[in-house]
Scaffold this motif. Structure first.
Motif, mmCIF file in Angstrom:
data_model
loop_
_atom_site.group_PDB
_atom_site.id
_atom_site.type_symbol
_atom_site.label_atom_id
_atom_site.label_comp_id
_atom_site.label_asym_id
_atom_site.label_seq_id
_atom_site.Cartn_x
_atom_site.Cartn_y
_atom_site.Cartn_z
ATOM 1 N N HIS A 77 10.653 -5.153 11.977
ATOM 2 C CA HIS A 77 10.493 -3.921 11.274
ATOM 3 C C HIS A 77 10.859 -4.071 9.539
ATOM 4 C CE1 HIS A 77 9.337 0.471 12.105
ATOM 5 N NE2 HIS A 77 8.344 0.076 11.220
ATOM 6 N N LEU A 78 11.998 -3.993 9.570
ATOM 7 C CA LEU A 78 11.777 -4.084 7.545
ATOM 8 C C LEU A 78 11.171 -5.098 7.211
ATOM 9 C CD1 LEU A 78 13.235 -3.103 5.596
ATOM 10 C CD2 LEU A 78 14.988 -5.426 5.644
ATOM 11 N N PHE A 79 11.262 -6.184 7.858
ATOM 12 C CA PHE A 79 10.398 -7.293 7.297
ATOM 13 C C PHE A 79 8.715 -7.674 7.296
ATOM 14 C CE2 PHE A 79 8.160 -11.807 7.458
ATOM 15 C CZ PHE A 79 8.496 -12.189 6.416
ATOM 16 N N VAL A 80 8.551 -6.286 8.105
ATOM 17 C CA VAL A 80 6.799 -6.025 8.174
ATOM 18 C C VAL A 80 6.748 -4.880 7.429
ATOM 19 C CG1 VAL A 80 4.916 -4.678 9.441
ATOM 20 C CG2 VAL A 80 6.671 -5.740 11.203
ATOM 21 N N VAL A 81 7.645 -3.756 7.329
ATOM 22 C CA VAL A 81 6.919 -3.469 5.693
ATOM 23 C C VAL A 81 7.623 -4.086 4.612
ATOM 24 C CG1 VAL A 81 8.360 -1.181 5.045
ATOM 25 C CG2 VAL A 81 8.147 -1.249 7.412
ATOM 26 N N GLY A 82 8.039 -4.673 4.657
ATOM 27 C CA GLY A 82 7.940 -5.885 3.739
ATOM 28 C C GLY A 82 6.557 -6.577 2.747
ATOM 29 N N LEU A 83 6.039 -6.999 4.802
ATOM 30 C CA LEU A 83 5.091 -7.276 4.224
ATOM 31 C C LEU A 83 3.400 -6.566 4.385
ATOM 32 C CD1 LEU A 83 4.284 -9.536 7.877
ATOM 33 C CD2 LEU A 83 4.530 -10.011 5.828
ATOM 34 N N LEU A 84 3.830 -5.557 4.714
ATOM 35 C CA LEU A 84 2.527 -3.976 4.164
ATOM 36 C C LEU A 84 3.019 -4.300 2.390
ATOM 37 C CD1 LEU A 84 0.343 -2.419 5.703
ATOM 38 C CD2 LEU A 84 2.836 -0.339 5.735
ATOM 39 N N PHE A 85 4.258 -3.960 2.332
ATOM 40 C CA PHE A 85 4.361 -3.218 0.678
ATOM 41 C C PHE A 85 3.399 -4.565 -0.018
ATOM 42 C CE2 PHE A 85 6.206 -3.561 -3.435
ATOM 43 C CZ PHE A 85 6.381 -1.767 -3.887
ATOM 44 N N ALA A 86 3.917 -5.875 -0.136
ATOM 45 C CA ALA A 86 2.685 -6.815 -0.178
ATOM 46 C C ALA A 86 1.837 -7.388 -0.230
ATOM 47 C CB ALA A 86 3.615 -8.398 0.511
ATOM 48 N N VAL A 87 0.563 -6.820 0.771
ATOM 49 C CA VAL A 87 -0.209 -6.938 1.198
ATOM 50 C C VAL A 87 -0.951 -5.788 0.117
ATOM 51 C CG1 VAL A 87 -2.293 -6.292 2.015
ATOM 52 C CG2 VAL A 87 -0.236 -7.942 3.514
ATOM 53 N N LEU A 88 -0.243 -4.507 0.174
ATOM 54 C CA LEU A 88 -0.711 -3.704 -0.618
ATOM 55 C C LEU A 88 -1.011 -3.390 -1.998
ATOM 56 C CD1 LEU A 88 0.238 0.144 1.711
ATOM 57 C CD2 LEU A 88 -1.951 -1.397 1.725
ATOM 58 N N PHE A 89 0.494 -3.741 -2.544
ATOM 59 C CA PHE A 89 0.909 -3.567 -3.626
ATOM 60 C C PHE A 89 0.365 -4.950 -4.396
ATOM 61 C CE2 PHE A 89 1.864 0.289 -2.291
ATOM 62 C CZ PHE A 89 1.198 1.100 -2.934
ATOM 63 N N LEU A 90 1.006 -6.022 -3.661
ATOM 64 C CA LEU A 90 1.445 -7.079 -4.887
ATOM 65 C C LEU A 90 0.435 -8.561 -5.122
ATOM 66 C CD1 LEU A 90 5.545 -7.279 -3.531
ATOM 67 C CD2 LEU A 90 4.334 -6.453 -5.759
ATOM 68 N N GLY A 91 -0.371 -8.075 -4.032
ATOM 69 C CA GLY A 91 -1.690 -9.168 -3.630
ATOM 70 C C GLY A 91 -1.363 -10.219 -2.778
ATOM 71 N N GLY A 92 -0.894 -9.566 -1.029
ATOM 72 C CA GLY A 92 -0.762 -10.294 -0.218
ATOM 73 C C GLY A 92 -0.412 -12.140 -0.688
ATOM 74 N N TRP A 93 -1.376 -12.349 -0.103
ATOM 75 C CA TRP A 93 -1.424 -14.410 -0.336
ATOM 76 C C TRP A 93 -1.977 -15.508 -1.325
ATOM 77 C CZ3 TRP A 93 -6.375 -15.024 -0.846
ATOM 78 C CH2 TRP A 93 -7.519 -13.874 -0.014
ATOM 79 N N ALA A 94 -1.828 -13.767 -2.397
ATOM 80 C CA ALA A 94 -2.588 -14.419 -3.547
ATOM 81 C C ALA A 94 -1.507 -15.074 -4.245
ATOM 82 C CB ALA A 94 -3.536 -12.941 -4.013
ATOM 83 N N SER A 95 -2.570 -15.929 -4.939
ATOM 84 C CA SER A 95 -0.883 -16.839 -6.230
ATOM 85 C C SER A 95 -1.082 -15.726 -6.965
ATOM 86 C CB SER A 95 -1.133 -17.851 -5.707
ATOM 87 O OG SER A 95 -1.340 -18.104 -7.018
ATOM 88 N N PRO A 96 -0.028 -15.341 -7.391
ATOM 89 C CA PRO A 96 0.224 -15.074 -9.245
ATOM 90 C C PRO A 96 -0.691 -15.582 -9.679
ATOM 91 C CG PRO A 96 2.797 -15.733 -8.316
ATOM 92 C CD PRO A 96 1.527 -15.711 -7.498
ATOM 93 N N LEU A 97 -0.729 -16.930 -10.183
ATOM 94 C CA LEU A 97 -1.754 -17.588 -10.841
ATOM 95 C C LEU A 97 -3.202 -16.885 -10.684
ATOM 96 C CD1 LEU A 97 0.627 -21.036 -10.979
ATOM 97 C CD2 LEU A 97 1.203 -19.029 -12.215
ATOM 98 N N GLY A 98 -3.342 -16.644 -9.021
ATOM 99 C CA GLY A 98 -4.924 -16.970 -9.472
ATOM 100 C C GLY A 98 -5.173 -18.093 -8.798
ATOM 101 N N GLY A 99 -5.802 -17.556 -7.485
ATOM 102 C CA GLY A 99 -6.438 -19.044 -6.292
ATOM 103 C C GLY A 99 -5.758 -19.111 -6.175
ATOM 104 N N SER A 100 -6.022 -20.185 -4.591
ATOM 105 C CA SER A 100 -5.016 -21.047 -4.125
ATOM 106 C C SER A 100 -5.115 -21.961 -3.716
ATOM 107 C CB SER A 100 -3.936 -20.055 -3.092
ATOM 108 O OG SER A 100 -4.330 -19.184 -2.079
ATOM 109 N N ASN A 101 -4.461 -22.870 -3.763
ATOM 110 C CA ASN A 101 -5.400 -23.898 -3.309
ATOM 111 C C ASN A 101 -4.892 -25.198 -2.489
ATOM 112 O OD1 ASN A 101 -7.728 -23.831 -5.478
ATOM 113 N ND2 ASN A 101 -6.210 -24.099 -7.228
ATOM 114 N N LEU A 102 -4.059 -25.347 -2.338
ATOM 115 C CA LEU A 102 -2.662 -25.949 -1.398
ATOM 116 C C LEU A 102 -2.937 -25.386 0.135
ATOM 117 C CD1 LEU A 102 0.177 -26.374 -3.956
ATOM 118 C CD2 LEU A 102 -1.570 -27.753 -3.325
#
Lengths: 355, 207
Positions: free
Chosen positions: A270-295
């Motif tokens: 549950h802790l991890f899911v809340v972390g995933l939710l936080f990442a999706v809502l505020f930290l851009g989810g699967w998006a790379s911080p450099l913009g765009g993901s190519n690998l």
């Protein structure tokens, strides 16, 4: 683009099915089964890793080394503990309600596992499919509510006053802290104008500065979600339901063996899911911080890294702050977090209307 | 699109069929569980599964928002509230509450009357309108957007009235709870301390 690996795997399996005359729909069914296996493997690994990390983090915070004996730097300590739990005797108290005693951990774990269904793992990993629901966030919140029934069933079914008190406190806390959590998430919904988690990520994928965290009007909701999220998983500043000094172990006092293990599995998952939710809502989810993901699989790695940041913050908070009292806990939620989250909702609404 | 048919149905229809049987079966069996459970708490837990089964039916019909709301409101809130009420009552009285089927005859009669009234009504309505062949919305908008728009345009008055009703209920509950607590504190200050854990008076297990 190489990044839509999910699409490629899908096309490959579709081709395979056409060649052998398997109907197209079975591809979907097979994909669901593979997805379920992936999630089950993931939560096992995540829970083991999180428990190891928790021991190490607490060790370092208290100037200890943490587990060191089993395996190199104690890496095999948690798998061994899990094995020990598996082979322990399963004790059910004589006057316990066997049905509810069993149902407690089962409900809690299944609710937590069900929450993974709508997590957007990677670019187009589930866009447009059944699991990329237009109601993604609503589903997540709704399913997490079932988990507290597991706590009630376990606490009541044990026929133990500490269990019952722990369960009552736990449910009161979960219901209360769900309000600021949902309201903070609603602020992001206002910003993104969608409930679908993958569409929220798509709006943040331009790079680190496109993350919703950096919008000034979304910073307060982010902090609120962080606090309410930690409270939602019953961790230490908020671990009133299982306060050792008062309630032995709260709602899982009367559990042993793997049922006890399931409670722990559910907590860390549950802790991890809340972390995933936080990442999706505020930290851009699967998006790379450099913009765009190519690998290939890059998004998966980023999302996991971001979720672990939340998990680490939660651990750091747990080993730094003392536990709140019951009345302080409720006062903090109802007198501080809920008014603040309503204010945040109004602010976000006004800003978005005039900006 | 693969249109191979198996026994007259496409694979998609088969899957829908199996899904319907599964969720409807869950709803039915747990509904019976609510009826026949001896412990009230067991009945409440069966009710939870019944509500989840109904939520599954909504999902099969493509009504995703209703599915989410069904789980959130009924399974997440109402079932929790019922269980909470039972828990607190059992703790206050110190013994398990049992639910019997004392009014079996009256219950069967009223259920039969319901079927007698509803079946022709539904049958006539279906006969007049024809069996719906398509359930999912075919417009480009999502369910969420459609429902949101309807709430704020055509059904605005009902929507606002509902929220006022809920607000009144909430404030009323707070006022009632406050008054009760004050009188409790005057009468018996040590009442909370002496309560023992619940002791089941009946060893009944769910049928």
């Amino acid at each position: 683009m190489i990044a839509d690996w999910a699409e490629r795997i899908r096309a490959f399996s579709e081709g395979l099915c056409t060649r052998f005359g398997i109907p197209g729909l079975l591809v979907d069914v097979l994909a669901w089964i593979f997805g379920a296996i992936f999630v089950l493997l993931l939560i096992t690994v995540v829970a083991l890793a999180a428990i190891y990390l928790e021991r190490k983090v607490s060790g370092y915070i208290q100037s200890r080394l943490g587990p060191m004996r089993v395996g190199p730097i104690g890496l095999f300590q948690t798998p061994m503990d899990a094995l020990k739990l598996l082979e322990k005797e399963d004790i059910v108290p004589r006057d316990a309600d066997r049905f509810l005693h069993l149902l407690g951990p089962v409900l809690l774990v299944s609710a937590t596992v069900m929450m993974f269904a709508v997590i957007p793992w990677d670019v187009r990993a589930n866009v447009g499919r059944w699991l990329d629901w237009e109601i993604g966030l609503l589903y997540l919140v709704a399913v997490s509510g079932i988990g507290m029934l597991g706590i009630v069933c376990g606490g009541w079914g044990s026929n133990n006053k500490w269990s019952l008190l722990g369960a009552l406190r736990g449910v009161a806390q979960l219901i209360s802290y769900e309000i600021p959590l949902v309201l903070a998430a609603m602020c992001v919904v206002l910003q993104a104008e969608t409930l679908s988690l993958s569409q929220m990520v798509e709006q943040q994928q331009a790079g680190i500065w496109a993350w919703f965290l950096w919008r000034p009007w979304l910073m307060l909701p982010a902090i609120l979600l962080l606090i309410a999220g930690i409270a939602e998983v019953n961790r230490t500043p908020f671990d009133i339901p299982e306060a050792e000094s008062e309630l032995v172990a709260g709602f899982h006092t009367e559990y042993s063996g793997m049922k006890f293990g399931l409670f722990f599995l559910a907590e860390y998952t549950h802790l991890f899911v809340v972390g995933l939710l936080f990442a999706v809502l505020f930290l851009g989810g699967w998006a790379s911080p450099l913009g765009g993901s190519n690998l290939p699989f890059e998004g998966l790695v980023w999302l996991n890294l971001k979720a672990w940041i939340f998990v680490l913050i939660a651990m750091w908070v747990r080993w730094t702050l003392p536990r709140l009292r019951v009345d302080q806990l409720m006062a903090m939620c109802w007198k501080l977090l809920i008014p603040a989250s309503f204010a945040a909702l109004v602010i976000v609404g006004v800003v978005l209307m005039y900006a | 699109m693969n249109l191979v048919q198996y026994y007259g149905l496409t694979a998609e229809q088969w899957l829908e069929y199996v899904g319907f049987l599964g969720t409807a079966g869950v709803a039915l069996v747990s509904g019976l569980g609510v009826l026949f459970a001896r412990r009230v708490l067991h009945a409440a837990v069966w009710l939870l599964f019944c509500l989840l089964g109904v939520a599954g039916l909504f999902a099969l019909m493509g009504a995703h928002v209703l599915f989410g709301v069904q789980i959130l409101v009924y399974a997440g809130a109402i079932a929790v509230m019922i269980i909470f009420a039972v828990l607190l009552l059992e703790r206050a009285t110190g013994r398990g509450i049992l639910s019997g089927n004392r009014h079996l005859f009256a219950g069967v009669v009223s259920a039969g009357a319901f079927v007698v009234v509803m079946a022709p009504t539904l049958g006539v309505a279906l006969w007049a309108a024809g069996w719906p062949s398509q359930t999912a919305p075919t417009t480009g908008q999502t369910n969420v957007a459609l429902i949101g728009r309807l709430f704020l345009t055509r059904h605005l008055l009902a929507f606002e009235l509902m929220s006022v009703v809920l607000l009144v209920a909430m404030i009323g509950a707070i006022v009632l709870a406050r008054a009760e607590r004050r009188s409790d504190a005057e009468e018996a200050p040590e009442a909370q301390g002496g309560g023992a854990a619940h002791v089941p008076t009946e060893e009944a297990r769910p049928s």
